[in-house]
Design a protein around this motif. Structure first.
Motif, mmCIF file in Angstrom:
data_model
loop_
_atom_site.group_PDB
_atom_site.id
_atom_site.type_symbol
_atom_site.label_atom_id
_atom_site.label_comp_id
_atom_site.label_asym_id
_atom_site.label_seq_id
_atom_site.Cartn_x
_atom_site.Cartn_y
_atom_site.Cartn_z
ATOM 1 N N UNK A 61 -2.167 9.111 6.434
ATOM 2 C CA UNK A 61 -1.113 9.493 5.914
ATOM 3 C C UNK A 61 0.364 8.169 6.353
ATOM 4 N N UNK A 62 0.880 8.316 5.312
ATOM 5 C CA UNK A 62 2.263 7.090 5.910
ATOM 6 C C UNK A 62 2.720 7.665 5.073
ATOM 7 N N UNK A 63 4.452 7.665 5.430
ATOM 8 C CA UNK A 63 6.035 7.747 4.153
ATOM 9 C C UNK A 63 5.594 6.377 3.841
ATOM 10 N N UNK A 64 6.415 6.283 2.676
ATOM 11 C CA UNK A 64 6.953 4.661 2.191
ATOM 12 C C UNK A 64 5.954 4.450 1.248
ATOM 13 N N UNK B 92 8.200 0.649 -20.935
ATOM 14 C CA UNK B 92 7.644 0.092 -21.361
ATOM 15 C C UNK B 92 5.944 -0.235 -20.681
ATOM 16 N N UNK B 93 6.827 0.242 -19.869
ATOM 17 C CA UNK B 93 5.940 -0.378 -17.936
ATOM 18 C C UNK B 93 5.203 0.569 -17.291
ATOM 19 N N UNK B 94 4.710 0.715 -16.741
ATOM 20 C CA UNK B 94 3.854 1.749 -14.912
ATOM 21 C C UNK B 94 4.374 1.116 -13.770
ATOM 22 N N UNK B 95 5.001 2.683 -13.438
ATOM 23 C CA UNK B 95 6.012 2.318 -12.503
ATOM 24 C C UNK B 95 5.672 3.301 -11.297
ATOM 25 N N UNK B 96 5.861 2.655 -10.048
ATOM 26 C CA UNK B 96 6.204 3.379 -8.409
ATOM 27 C C UNK B 96 7.582 3.361 -8.393
ATOM 28 N N UNK B 97 7.367 4.372 -7.677
ATOM 29 C CA UNK B 97 9.148 5.194 -7.740
ATOM 30 C C UNK B 97 8.936 4.639 -6.287
ATOM 31 N N UNK C 223 -1.009 -6.984 -5.359
ATOM 32 C CA UNK C 223 -1.377 -5.268 -6.086
ATOM 33 C C UNK C 223 -0.739 -4.587 -5.428
ATOM 34 N N UNK C 224 -0.210 -3.160 -5.609
ATOM 35 C CA UNK C 224 0.037 -2.132 -4.745
ATOM 36 C C UNK C 224 -1.211 -1.549 -4.953
ATOM 37 N N UNK C 225 -2.108 -1.292 -2.963
ATOM 38 C CA UNK C 225 -3.142 -0.340 -3.440
ATOM 39 C C UNK C 225 -2.789 0.658 -3.209
ATOM 40 N N UNK C 226 -3.533 1.643 -3.319
ATOM 41 C CA UNK C 226 -3.375 3.473 -4.224
ATOM 42 C C UNK C 226 -4.434 4.047 -2.218
ATOM 43 N N UNK C 227 -3.417 4.680 -1.669
ATOM 44 C CA UNK C 227 -4.182 5.886 -1.105
ATOM 45 C C UNK C 227 -4.106 7.564 -1.375
ATOM 46 N N UNK C 228 -5.487 8.108 -1.918
ATOM 47 C CA UNK C 228 -5.950 9.163 -2.790
ATOM 48 C C UNK C 228 -6.813 10.070 -2.087
ATOM 49 N N UNK D 68 0.965 -0.853 0.080
ATOM 50 C CA UNK D 68 0.164 -0.070 -0.146
ATOM 51 C C UNK D 68 0.508 1.422 -0.049
ATOM 52 N N UNK D 69 0.453 2.131 -0.617
ATOM 53 C CA UNK D 69 1.241 3.459 -1.318
ATOM 54 C C UNK D 69 0.803 4.969 -1.330
ATOM 55 N N UNK D 70 0.368 5.704 -0.636
ATOM 56 C CA UNK D 70 0.479 7.198 -1.501
ATOM 57 C C UNK D 70 0.186 7.266 -2.494
ATOM 58 N N UNK D 71 -1.006 7.967 -2.989
ATOM 59 C CA UNK D 71 -0.695 7.880 -4.207
ATOM 60 C C UNK D 71 -0.402 9.989 -4.521
ATOM 61 N N UNK D 72 0.671 10.205 -4.583
ATOM 62 C CA UNK D 72 0.684 12.168 -3.947
ATOM 63 C C UNK D 72 1.336 12.557 -5.131
#
Length: 140
Positions: A97-100, A28-33, A49-54, A5-9
């Protein structure tokens, strides 16, 4: 299987994330840094999966398809989380919210929404902050 899980800043909605997937690509790939590579990559690559927080809500997920290295602007190594182009809507759930990033057990992950629809009762058009507050109150 294990999720992340990661914030979608800077991203206010799954629709905006879908637009980002059209341009934010490497090889060619979508990525999250991220700075650190997960130690449990094998479990994540086993259907995770990576779950996104918005806007204070877990709103969607993207299946993880791989990991890669990159050099950050400060010269240190970072990790790219390679994800599917698919942005799958999930039952919104409040998240502070959280970091990383964090690991997310499958049993703790919100369920996918059928047909990818936010809500068929008209609440999808509400402002994100109002939807978040109604979800916190258990009204959505």
């Amino acid at each position: 299987m294990l999720h992340m899980i990661k914030l979608a800043v800077g991203c206010a909605s799954p629709d905006i994330l879908r637009e980002w997937t059209k341009t934010e690509r490497i090889n060619g790939h979508v990525y999250v840094q991220t700075r650190t590579k997960p130690k449990r990559t094998a479990e994540i690559l086993d259907g995770g999966s990576i779950y996104r927080v918005m806007n204070g809500l877990i709103t969607c997920r993207q299946p993880v398809i791989g990991f890669d290295h990159y050099t950050r602007p400060d010269g240190h190594q970072g990790t790219l989380i390679l994800v599917s182009d698919d942005v799958i809507a999930v039952q919104p759930r409040p998240m502070r919210p959280f970091q990383g990033w964090r690991y997310l057990k499958p049993e703790d992950a919100p369920a996918d929404l059928k047909g990818g629809q936010q809500h068929n009762d008209g609440t999808a058009n509400l402002p994100p902050t109002l939807r978040a507050r109604l979800t916190e109150l258990g009204l959505l």
